[in-house]
Design a protein around this motif. Structure first.
Motif, PDB file in Angstrom:
ATOM      1  N   LEU A  11       0.751  -1.112   0.158  1.00 36.06           N
ATOM      2  CA  LEU A  11      -0.026  -0.155  -0.005  1.00 36.06           C
ATOM      3  C   LEU A  11       0.992   1.229   0.159  1.00 36.06           C
ATOM      4  N   THR A  12       0.632   2.116  -0.880  1.00 38.75           N
ATOM      5  CA  THR A  12       1.379   3.533  -0.977  1.00 38.75           C
ATOM      6  C   THR A  12       0.856   4.524  -0.051  1.00 38.75           C
ATOM      7  N   LEU A  13       1.610   5.721   0.037  1.00 35.08           N
ATOM      8  CA  LEU A  13       1.019   6.476   1.018  1.00 35.08           C
ATOM      9  C   LEU A  13      -0.037   7.270   0.177  1.00 35.08           C
ATOM     10  N   HIS A  14      -0.393   7.362  -1.023  1.00 36.22           N
ATOM     11  CA  HIS A  14      -1.570   7.846  -1.753  1.00 36.22           C
ATOM     12  C   HIS A  14      -2.705   6.757  -1.726  1.00 36.22           C
ATOM     13  N   GLY A  15      -2.679   5.764  -1.268  1.00 28.19           N
ATOM     14  CA  GLY A  15      -3.647   4.775  -0.931  1.00 28.19           C
ATOM     15  C   GLY A  15      -4.093   3.863  -2.137  1.00 28.19           C
ATOM     16  N   GLU A  16      -2.749   3.600  -2.879  1.00 28.48           N
ATOM     17  CA  GLU A  16      -3.029   2.493  -3.867  1.00 28.48           C
ATOM     18  C   GLU A  16      -2.180   1.179  -3.393  1.00 28.48           C
ATOM     19  N   ILE A  17      -2.828   0.135  -3.956  1.00 27.60           N
ATOM     20  CA  ILE A  17      -2.122  -1.175  -3.472  1.00 27.60           C
ATOM     21  C   ILE A  17      -1.504  -1.544  -4.954  1.00 27.60           C
ATOM     22  N   ILE A  18      -0.256  -1.866  -5.080  1.00 32.21           N
ATOM     23  CA  ILE A  18       0.614  -2.320  -6.177  1.00 32.21           C
ATOM     24  C   ILE A  18       0.823  -3.637  -6.127  1.00 32.21           C
ATOM     25  N   LEU A  19       0.511  -4.345  -6.937  1.00 29.11           N
ATOM     26  CA  LEU A  19       0.965  -5.936  -7.116  1.00 29.11           C
ATOM     27  C   LEU A  19       1.690  -5.992  -8.249  1.00 29.11           C
ATOM     28  N   GLN A  20       2.626  -6.738  -8.103  1.00 28.64           N
ATOM     29  CA  GLN A  20       3.474  -7.098  -9.117  1.00 28.64           C
ATOM     30  C   GLN A  20       3.659  -8.489  -9.577  1.00 28.64           C
TER      31      GLN A  20
END
Length: 153
Positions: A77-86
């Motif tokens: 989870l980023t500080l901007h509220g996005e979940i990033i999955l690779q």
């Protein structure tokens, strides 16, 4: 994003559970080069997928599910509220896209499960006695470690 009917990204809504869904607009995909083995192909073709889900901006999920999803996402989870999955397990873009989406949906499904509330219990009388007996025994062992002349204390 294609117009293929079998493509999970094709419809506007992506079902999470029977009653919950997310919108395709909350997802963004970036294709990057995968790491690891693959010969010359790995250096030429961007098959790995970076899937971004805008959790903070999502309006279809309830707030309690969003907060549990944020906790489950952890460092993804980023500080901007996005979940990033690779996703780069597979050699093709399509398989990696499906893998990333399925992992996101699984995370969201786990977030829909409400944790069972803990009921406070008191230790039983037997467990209290066993704990105190163990403490006494441990104290006796430590007492025996002293010098030979100090046994009568």
């Amino acid at each position: 994003m294609s117009d293929d009917p079998s493509d999970p990204f094709a419809s506007k809504r992506i079902p999470v559970t029977g009653s919950l869904h997310i919108l395709k607009d909350d997802l963004t995909e970036d294709f990057v080069r995968a790491s690891g083995p693959g010969g010359q192909n790995v250096n030429k073709v961007s098959t790995a997928v970076q899937l971004r889900f805008n959790l903070a901006g999502n309006e279809t999920l309830p707030q309690d599910v969003k907060s549990r999803a944020a906790r489950l996402a952890g460092s993804r989870l980023t500080l901007h509220g996005e979940i990033i999955l690779q996703a780069d397990r597979f050699r093709t873009r399509e398989r990696n896209r499906e893998d990333a989406l399925e992992r996101l949906l699984e995370l969201l499904r786990r977030a829909t499960e409400k944790p069972k509330p803990r009921k406070a219990t008191k230790p039983t009388l037997g467990s209290k006695k066993r704990r105190l007996d163990a403490k006494k025994q441990r104290g006796q062992i430590k007492k025996m470690r002293g010098r030979a002349g100090k046994l009568d204390d």
